[in-house]
Each structure stands twice: as structure tokens, then as C-alpha cells.
Design a protein around this motif. Structure first.
Motif, PDB file in Angstrom:
ATOM      1  N   GLN A   8       0.839  -1.205   0.000  1.00 57.81           N
ATOM      2  CA  GLN A   8       0.000   0.000   0.000  1.00 57.81           C
ATOM      3  C   GLN A   8       0.874   1.255   0.000  1.00 57.81           C
ATOM      4  OE1 GLN A   8      -3.228   0.137  -0.498  1.00 57.81           O
ATOM      5  NE2 GLN A   8      -3.369  -2.087  -0.563  1.00 57.81           N
ATOM      6  N   GLN A   9       1.979   1.229   0.709  1.00 56.06           N
ATOM      7  CA  GLN A   9       2.888   2.372   0.709  1.00 56.06           C
ATOM      8  C   GLN A   9       3.497   2.581  -0.680  1.00 56.06           C
ATOM      9  OE1 GLN A   9       5.723   1.476   3.782  1.00 56.06           O
ATOM     10  NE2 GLN A   9       4.352   2.133   5.432  1.00 56.06           N
ATOM     11  N   PHE A  10       3.857   1.481  -1.339  1.00 55.54           N
ATOM     12  CA  PHE A  10       4.418   1.573  -2.690  1.00 55.54           C
ATOM     13  C   PHE A  10       3.384   2.129  -3.668  1.00 55.54           C
ATOM     14  CE2 PHE A  10       5.091  -0.441  -6.868  1.00 55.54           C
ATOM     15  CZ  PHE A  10       6.296   0.155  -7.193  1.00 55.54           C
ATOM     16  N   LYS A  11       2.149   1.622  -3.607  1.00 54.80           N
ATOM     17  CA  LYS A  11       1.095   2.096  -4.512  1.00 54.80           C
ATOM     18  C   LYS A  11       0.807   3.580  -4.321  1.00 54.80           C
ATOM     19  CE  LYS A  11      -2.677  -0.177  -4.716  1.00 54.80           C
ATOM     20  NZ  LYS A  11      -3.854  -1.021  -4.558  1.00 54.80           N
ATOM     21  N   ALA A  12       0.979   4.082  -3.109  1.00 56.40           N
ATOM     22  CA  ALA A  12       0.731   5.497  -2.846  1.00 56.40           C
ATOM     23  C   ALA A  12       1.746   6.397  -3.552  1.00 56.40           C
ATOM     24  CB  ALA A  12       0.754   5.755  -1.346  1.00 56.40           C
ATOM     25  N   LEU A  13       2.898   5.854  -3.917  1.00 60.22           N
ATOM     26  CA  LEU A  13       3.924   6.630  -4.610  1.00 60.22           C
ATOM     27  C   LEU A  13       3.626   6.817  -6.090  1.00 60.22           C
ATOM     28  CD1 LEU A  13       7.111   4.995  -3.063  1.00 60.22           C
ATOM     29  CD2 LEU A  13       6.118   7.208  -2.473  1.00 60.22           C
ATOM     30  N   ILE A  14       2.821   5.939  -6.666  1.00 60.20           N
ATOM     31  CA  ILE A  14       2.548   5.940  -8.099  1.00 60.20           C
ATOM     32  C   ILE A  14       1.261   6.714  -8.372  1.00 60.20           C
ATOM     33  CG2 ILE A  14       2.094   4.489 -10.120  1.00 60.20           C
ATOM     34  CD1 ILE A  14       3.594   2.244  -8.604  1.00 60.20           C
ATOM     35  N   PRO A  15       1.304   7.733  -9.239  1.00 63.83           N
ATOM     36  CA  PRO A  15       0.080   8.462  -9.554  1.00 63.83           C
ATOM     37  C   PRO A  15      -0.897   7.571 -10.309  1.00 63.83           C
ATOM     38  CG  PRO A  15       1.855   9.184 -10.975  1.00 63.83           C
ATOM     39  CD  PRO A  15       2.453   8.234  -9.976  1.00 63.83           C
ATOM     40  N   GLU A  16      -2.174   7.707  -9.986  1.00 63.35           N
ATOM     41  CA  GLU A  16      -3.185   6.907 -10.662  1.00 63.35           C
ATOM     42  C   GLU A  16      -3.585   7.572 -11.967  1.00 63.35           C
ATOM     43  OE1 GLU A  16      -6.417   5.513  -8.366  1.00 63.35           O
ATOM     44  OE2 GLU A  16      -5.186   5.167  -6.608  1.00 63.35           O
ATOM     45  N   GLY A  17      -4.132   6.779 -12.868  1.00 63.61           N
ATOM     46  CA  GLY A  17      -4.552   7.298 -14.148  1.00 63.61           C
ATOM     47  C   GLY A  17      -3.469   7.147 -15.198  1.00 63.61           C
TER      48      GLY A  17
END
Length: 77
Positions: A8-17
Motif C-alpha cells: 500500500q505504501q508503494f502504490k501510494a507513490l505511483i500516480p493513478e490514471g
């Protein structure tokens, strides 16, 4: 509370879209612009902040800013 889940911490670093680079071909005067993608297709996007002829970052159908005009190379491995 901050999560301790590493994924979850890693995914928060990547912008969505999806972010693409396109050349602005027209500002429509109504808050939208026409943009030509690398494959030649033309899309309508929100925003008129980038002048005609310049490249722009497009994210989720909206102009996010000016993109540098760099050479594009495609290499097959």
C-alpha cells in the motif's frame, strides 16, 4: 493512521490514471483542446493552458502541463 502494509505504501507513490504525451493541435475556446497522439489519433481534452503546436502531458483526459519536445525512439529487444 499510516499503513504498515509495504504494498500500500508503494502504490501510494505511483500516480493513478494514464499519462500520455500529445501535441496540441487546437484550442477550442470553450475550455477544451484538440490533441494528436503519437499514433495519429485525435482526442479532445480539458484545458487550454498549452499553446497550439506544443507537446503536453495529458492525464485522465485533462492537460497537466507542457511536455518537453524530445526525440522518440522505439527499440525492439
Amino acid at each position: 493512521m499510516a499503513t504498515t502494509n509495504i504494498w500500500q505504501q508503494f502504490k501510494a507513490l505511483i500516480p493513478e490514471g494514464v499519462r500520455v504525451i500529445a501535441t496540441i493541435t487546437a484550442n477550442n475556446g470553450n475550455g477544451t483542446s484538440q490533441a494528436e497522439l503519437r499514433d495519429g489519433s485525435v482526442i479532445t481534452v480539458k484545458g487550454e493552458s498549452v499553446s497550439v503546436g506544443l507537446k503536453a502531458f495529458i492525464q485522465d483526459g485533462e492537460i497537466r502541463g507542457i511536455a518537453p519536445a524530445l526525440a522518440h525512439y522505439e527499440v525492439e529487444v
